[in-house]
Design a protein around this motif. Structure first.
Motif, mmCIF file in Angstrom:
data_model
loop_
_atom_site.group_PDB
_atom_site.id
_atom_site.type_symbol
_atom_site.label_atom_id
_atom_site.label_comp_id
_atom_site.label_asym_id
_atom_site.label_seq_id
_atom_site.Cartn_x
_atom_site.Cartn_y
_atom_site.Cartn_z
ATOM 1 N N PRO A 159 41.152 -34.038 3.415
ATOM 2 C CA PRO A 159 39.985 -33.453 4.098
ATOM 3 C C PRO A 159 39.652 -34.144 5.424
ATOM 4 N N ASP A 160 40.042 -35.412 5.562
ATOM 5 C CA ASP A 160 39.815 -36.113 6.833
ATOM 6 C C ASP A 160 40.547 -35.428 7.985
ATOM 7 N N ASP A 161 41.682 -34.804 7.675
ATOM 8 C CA ASP A 161 42.481 -34.149 8.717
ATOM 9 C C ASP A 161 41.961 -32.764 9.086
ATOM 10 N N THR A 162 41.175 -32.157 8.226
ATOM 11 C CA THR A 162 40.769 -30.768 8.467
ATOM 12 C C THR A 162 39.285 -30.586 8.750
ATOM 13 N N VAL A 163 38.442 -31.250 7.984
ATOM 14 C CA VAL A 163 37.015 -30.940 8.012
ATOM 15 C C VAL A 163 36.374 -31.242 9.363
ATOM 16 N N ILE A 164 36.490 -32.453 9.845
ATOM 17 C CA ILE A 164 35.753 -32.850 11.048
ATOM 18 C C ILE A 164 36.174 -32.058 12.281
ATOM 19 N N PRO A 165 37.470 -31.892 12.559
ATOM 20 C CA PRO A 165 37.805 -31.093 13.754
ATOM 21 C C PRO A 165 37.353 -29.635 13.642
ATOM 22 N N LEU A 166 37.541 -29.041 12.476
ATOM 23 C CA LEU A 166 37.144 -27.635 12.310
ATOM 24 C C LEU A 166 35.629 -27.471 12.376
ATOM 25 N N ILE A 167 34.904 -28.356 11.752
ATOM 26 C CA ILE A 167 33.447 -28.218 11.702
ATOM 27 C C ILE A 167 32.817 -28.507 13.055
ATOM 28 N N ALA A 168 33.323 -29.487 13.774
ATOM 29 C CA ALA A 168 32.767 -29.779 15.100
ATOM 30 C C ALA A 168 32.912 -28.568 16.020
ATOM 31 N N THR A 169 34.059 -27.910 15.967
ATOM 32 C CA THR A 169 34.287 -26.743 16.815
ATOM 33 C C THR A 169 33.549 -25.519 16.293
ATOM 34 N N LEU A 170 33.549 -25.341 14.990
ATOM 35 C CA LEU A 170 32.814 -24.226 14.397
ATOM 36 C C LEU A 170 31.319 -24.362 14.670
ATOM 37 N N GLY A 171 30.829 -25.595 14.670
ATOM 38 C CA GLY A 171 29.422 -25.842 15.003
ATOM 39 C C GLY A 171 29.082 -25.370 16.403
ATOM 40 N N ASP A 172 30.021 -25.532 17.342
ATOM 41 C CA ASP A 172 29.791 -25.044 18.704
ATOM 42 C C ASP A 172 29.651 -23.521 18.717
ATOM 43 N N LEU A 173 30.567 -22.842 18.063
ATOM 44 C CA LEU A 173 30.550 -21.378 18.053
ATOM 45 C C LEU A 173 29.296 -20.851 17.346
ATOM 46 N N ILE A 174 29.008 -21.363 16.178
ATOM 47 C CA ILE A 174 27.838 -20.905 15.421
ATOM 48 C C ILE A 174 26.558 -21.259 16.168
ATOM 49 N N GLY A 175 26.520 -22.427 16.779
ATOM 50 C CA GLY A 175 25.342 -22.837 17.532
ATOM 51 C C GLY A 175 25.055 -21.936 18.710
ATOM 52 N N VAL A 176 26.091 -21.604 19.481
ATOM 53 C CA VAL A 176 25.910 -20.719 20.636
ATOM 54 C C VAL A 176 25.444 -19.340 20.178
ATOM 55 N N CYS A 177 26.104 -18.815 19.160
ATOM 56 C CA CYS A 177 25.699 -17.498 18.646
ATOM 57 C C CYS A 177 24.275 -17.546 18.085
ATOM 58 N N GLY A 178 23.954 -18.616 17.361
ATOM 59 C CA GLY A 178 22.623 -18.762 16.788
ATOM 60 C C GLY A 178 21.528 -18.828 17.847
ATOM 61 N N ILE A 179 21.800 -19.499 18.948
ATOM 62 C CA ILE A 179 20.818 -19.586 20.031
ATOM 63 C C ILE A 179 20.544 -18.207 20.615
ATOM 64 N N PHE A 180 21.594 -17.450 20.889
ATOM 65 C CA PHE A 180 21.396 -16.136 21.500
ATOM 66 C C PHE A 180 20.755 -15.143 20.542
ATOM 67 N N VAL A 181 21.118 -15.197 19.272
ATOM 68 C CA VAL A 181 20.484 -14.313 18.286
ATOM 69 C C VAL A 181 19.005 -14.671 18.150
ATOM 70 N N THR A 182 18.697 -15.955 18.111
ATOM 71 C CA THR A 182 17.302 -16.385 18.004
ATOM 72 C C THR A 182 16.510 -16.001 19.253
ATOM 73 N N MET A 183 17.113 -16.143 20.419
ATOM 74 C CA MET A 183 16.444 -15.727 21.654
ATOM 75 C C MET A 183 16.108 -14.246 21.597
ATOM 76 N N TYR A 184 17.033 -13.455 21.090
ATOM 77 C CA TYR A 184 16.799 -12.014 20.968
ATOM 78 C C TYR A 184 15.672 -11.736 19.961
ATOM 79 N N LEU A 185 15.709 -12.412 18.822
ATOM 80 C CA LEU A 185 14.685 -12.200 17.792
ATOM 81 C C LEU A 185 13.294 -12.615 18.271
ATOM 82 N N LEU A 186 13.233 -13.670 19.076
ATOM 83 C CA LEU A 186 11.948 -14.143 19.584
ATOM 84 C C LEU A 186 11.505 -13.435 20.865
ATOM 85 N N GLY A 187 12.348 -12.539 21.360
ATOM 86 C CA GLY A 187 12.021 -11.776 22.566
ATOM 87 C C GLY A 187 12.079 -12.611 23.843
ATOM 88 N N ILE A 188 12.895 -13.655 23.835
ATOM 89 C CA ILE A 188 13.021 -14.515 25.009
ATOM 90 C C ILE A 188 13.985 -13.914 26.023
#
Length: 185
Positions: free
Chosen positions: A155-184
C-alpha cells in the motif's frame, strides 16, 4: 530482499505514476474550463491550492497509517477496526480544522489585497467543499489500501501517490460544485 530492487521499484511505481499523471491533467483541465470564473474572483485562486492540499494531505496521512497497520498485521477487517475508525476520525478533525483556519487566513489575505469575499460565503465554501473532498478521498484511501493489501501490492507504493492526486481532482471539482450551490459563480 529481491522485492526492493531498482527494477522492482520502477516496475511497481511506473503504472501508478502514469495514472496520477492522467488524473493531474484532468484536474488541470477542470481548472481550465472554469478559467473565466477564476479570473473574475482572484480570491478563489488563493484558496484553491491550499484547499485541495487539505484532502490530499489528510488522505495521505490516513493511507500511511493504514499501510503501517497492514505491515504490523493489524489491518485484517475493515469493519470494527479501531485503526481505521480512529484514523478516519482524526483525519476528519484535522481536515475540518484546517478548512476553517484556511478560510480565516484567505479572508484576511483577501482584505489585505483588496480582493475580499464576505466571510459568510468563504467559510461555507471551505467547509462544504472540504467535507465533500474529505469524504470522497477517505473512502478512496480505504478502498485503495485494502485492495492493494488484498492483492499483495504494498500500500505504500499505491495509496499516497494516488490519493494526493485524486485529492487535487476531487478538491477542484468540489470547490466549483460548492460555488455553484452557494450561488457564488
Amino acid at each position: 530482499m529481491t522485492y526492493y530492487t531498482i527494477k522492482g521499484i520502477i516496475g511497481r511505481g511506473f503504472p501508478i505514476l502514469a495514472v496520477t499523471s492522467i488524473i493531474g491533467i484532468i484536474a488541470g483541465q477542470v481548472l481550465n474550463v472554469q478559467l473565466e470564473n477564476l479570473v473574475s474572483m482572484p480570491i478563489i485562486l488563493i484558496l484553491i491550492p491550499a484547499l485541495i492540499k487539505v484532502g490530499g494531505d489528510t488522505g495521505s496521512m490516513l493511507g500511511a497509517r493504514l499501510s503501517s497497520s497492514f505491515h504490523m498485521g493489524l489491518g485484517s477487517q475493515l469493519h470494527r477496526n479501531p485503526v481505521v475508525r480512529n484514523s478516519v476520525l482524526a483525519g476528519l478533525i484535522v481536515g475540518l480544522t484546517a478548512c476553517t483556519f484556511l478560510s480565516i487566513v484567505v479572508w484576511i489575505t483577501g482584505i489585505a489585497l483588496g480582493i475580499g469575499m464576505p466571510f459568510s460565503k468563504l467559510l461555507p465554501l471551505c467547509l462544504i467543499s472540504g467535507t465533500f473532498e474529505l469524504i470522497v478521498v477517505f473512502t478512496a484511501t480505504i478502498a485503495i489500501a485494502f485492495a492493494s493489501h488484498r492483492f499483495g501490492i504494498d500500500p505504500d507504493d499505491t495509496v499516497i501517490p494516488l490519493i494526493a492526486t485524486l485529492g487535487d481532482l476531487i478538491g477542484v471539482c468540489g470547490i466549483f460544485v460548492t460555488m455553484y450551490l452557494l450561488g457564488i459563480v
